[in-house]
Design an enzyme around this catalytic site. Structure first.
Site, PDB file in Angstrom:
ATOM      1  N   GLY A  38       0.344  -1.201   0.564  1.00 33.04           N
ATOM      2  CA  GLY A  38       0.203  -0.096  -0.044  1.00 33.04           C
ATOM      3  C   GLY A  38       1.034   1.184  -0.406  1.00 33.04           C
ATOM      4  N   GLY A 179      -0.935  23.349   5.048  1.00 34.99           N
ATOM      5  CA  GLY A 179      -1.422  22.445   6.391  1.00 34.99           C
ATOM      6  C   GLY A 179       0.287  21.607   7.023  1.00 34.99           C
ATOM      7  N   ALA A 267      -1.361  19.467   1.177  1.00 33.02           N
ATOM      8  CA  ALA A 267      -1.080  18.175   2.494  1.00 33.02           C
ATOM      9  C   ALA A 267      -1.918  18.916   3.885  1.00 33.02           C
ATOM     10  CB  ALA A 267       0.279  17.861   3.641  1.00 33.02           C
ATOM     11  N   ILE A 268      -3.923  18.667   3.761  1.00 33.88           N
ATOM     12  CA  ILE A 268      -4.720  19.514   4.134  1.00 33.88           C
ATOM     13  C   ILE A 268      -5.638  17.887   4.616  1.00 33.88           C
ATOM     14  CG2 ILE A 268      -4.629  21.444   3.492  1.00 33.88           C
ATOM     15  CD1 ILE A 268      -6.949  21.110   1.422  1.00 33.88           C
ATOM     16  N   ALA A 318      -0.946   4.018   9.726  1.00 34.54           N
ATOM     17  CA  ALA A 318      -0.279   2.704   9.570  1.00 34.54           C
ATOM     18  C   ALA A 318      -0.853   1.410  10.501  1.00 34.54           C
ATOM     19  CB  ALA A 318       0.567   2.264   8.725  1.00 34.54           C
ATOM     20  N   HIS A 443      21.293   3.164  32.690  1.00 39.46           N
ATOM     21  CA  HIS A 443      21.998   4.240  32.083  1.00 39.46           C
ATOM     22  C   HIS A 443      22.908   4.328  31.377  1.00 39.46           C
ATOM     23  CE1 HIS A 443      23.184   7.936  33.667  1.00 39.46           C
ATOM     24  NE2 HIS A 443      24.286   7.915  33.773  1.00 39.46           N
TER      25      HIS A 443
END
Length: 464
Positions: A38, A179, A267-268, A318, A443
């Site tokens: 996809g 966007g 890109a809205i 996804a 750590h």
């Protein structure tokens, strides 16, 4: 051509659903008109993350090389090589999906699918040949595509969508991104790192408007510091194109202004891929935006017909599509499954700094009736972040003050998309803030910020 389950769409929702159905003893087929994997594997999640890695390196070389002790003569940074690398990564994963289909005995049919009834699907191949497949169950996983209003005049050259952006082998000298959601800020990060002049125009009050308000503010500061221009509460009124540049008319509450750029990325948002599938003819219900309506088991209102992924409009990610695919397959097979709580599913944006979150913001939790307790710990106090030279941002956890349970988490900083699962797992396992605080973290690691933030919820924070 007789199957227990037929899945329409081979993205992360569809192919995962097909595999899970096969694992549960179903005879399965999957149909896709273009490619296995996809959008995500081919022109979305995977190639964009590959480009973002290149962008990270390019940014260090261009802007911070002296800090790390490197100098260059005649430096040449080739964006086209980054794009070609991203294509190789995508192709490798797509081949992997082909292998998984064979391994799980799933029949693959390439072509356009049209549902004839709740047990029949017609597949039209590229050569025009048609085949009718019968199935006891049909799962629609056809995804979604970018919204492209006619007034934005998308021509796939000067005015583009993410598909064009992911494939073009040159970065624009100047670009306006319409966007400020995940796609907008990720491409802003990529192109800015290669030297593009970037402007983001967002109609809402903040970029990443669905995130915690403090996340949006922190990201705005970071992107602005990197040289990007961020316009919020702003709307593109008009786009004027010529052969060289594009001029956009931008309006806000007080005035109008003009911006010129070489390219515009639209890109809205997204619209569902339902046209031509035959859903209306068999009576499948959709919401006001055209997304397919499903219940908790991913069933539509039509018997034997299910829907998963972006086409449902639930949460267009996804990993959510994959989770829905598993629920659908298990429901069909009569196997025990789960109910997805979409508010508590993880969200990730891979800009720089990264953003990751799940659950309630502080204000949302209070509106829902919780007595809240909030703790925040900055990466600037974390040894690993300082060693990496990437120490902007923080971890913020919202908890229930009465019982100590985790209600939400909001992270911005280095590799926070890798840190979030500890907190979402803690929520799912009903662990308290003290449980997380008492869990000893290695750590130095970035994960210590999770521990420190949790310690703050129980008044035990050490390094702040």
């Amino acid at each position: 051509m007789n199957y227990d389950t037929v899945v329409i769409g081979a993205g992360p929702g569809g192919y995962v659903c097909a595999i899970r159905a096969s694992q549960l003893g179903q005879k399965v087929a999957i149909i896709d008109k273009e490619w296995l994997g996809g959008v995500c594997l081919n022109i979305g999640c995977i190639p964009s993350k590959t480009l973002l890695k290149n962008a990270e390196i390019a940014n260090i070389i261009r802007n911070r090389s002296k800090e790390f002790g490197f100098t260059f003569d005649n430096l040449d940074i080739d964006y086209s090589i980054a794009v070609r690398r991203s294509r190789k990564v995508s192709q490798r994963l797509t081949k992997g999906i082909t292998h998984l289909m064979k391994k799980n005995n799933i029949d693959v049919h390439m072509g356009d699918a049209r549902i004839q009834s709740n047990n029949e699907v017609e597949v039209t191949q590229a050569n025009g040949q048609t085949t009718t497949i019968t199935a006891k169950n049909i799962v629609v996983a056809s995804g979604a595509r970018p919204k492209t209003p006619t007034e934005f005049k998308v021509d796939n050259r000067q005015v583009i969508t993410y598909r064009d952006a992911i494939l073009q082998e040159e970065h624009p000298e100047s670009v306006v991104i319409i966007g400020g959601g995940a796609i907008g800020v990720e491409f802003a990060t990529i192109w800015n790192s290669y030297g593009s002049q970037v402007t983001i125009v967002e109609m809402m009050n903040n970029i990443l408007p669905m995130e915690d308000i403090e996340i949006s503010a922190e990201l705005t500061r970071s992107l602005t510091k990197a040289g990007m221009r961020i316009l919020v509460d702003s709307k593109v009124e008009h786009i004027n194109q010529d052969n060289q540049n594009i001029t956009l008319t931008i309006s806000n509450k007080s005035d109008h202004s003009s911006i010129s750029a070489e390219q515009v990325l639209v890109a809205i948002g997204f619209t569902p891929n339902t046209e031509g599938l035959g859903l209306d003819a068999i009576g499948v219900k959709k919401d006001s935006e055209g997304f397919v309506t499903v219940n908790d088991s991913m069933s539509t209102n039509v018997e034997n017909v299910y829907a998963i992924g972006d086409v449902t409009g639930k949460l267009l990610l996804a990993h959510v599509a994959s989770a829905q695919g598993i629920v659908a397959a298990e429901t069909i097979a009569g196997h025990p499954t789960v109910k997805l709580n979409y508010k508590m599913l993880p969200r990730a944006t891979y800009c720089h700094p990264e953003v990751a979150s799940f659950g309630y913001t502080e204000s949302q939790a209070q509106e829902a009736g919780y007595d809240t307790r909030v703790s925040k710990f900055r990466f600037s106090a974390n040894g690993k972040a300082l060693a990496l030279g990437d120490h902007g941002g923080w971890v913020k956890i919202v908890s229930d003050d009465k019982y100590g349970g985790i209600l939400g988490a909001h992270l911005i900083g280095p590799q926070v998309t890798e840190l979030l699962p500890e907190l979402s797992l803690a929520y799912n396992m009903e662990l308290t803030a003290e449980d997380i605080a008492r869990n000893v973290h290695a750590h130095p690691t970035l994960s210590e910020t999770i521990m420190e933030t949790a310690q703050g919820l129980v008044d035990q924070m050490i390094h702040a």
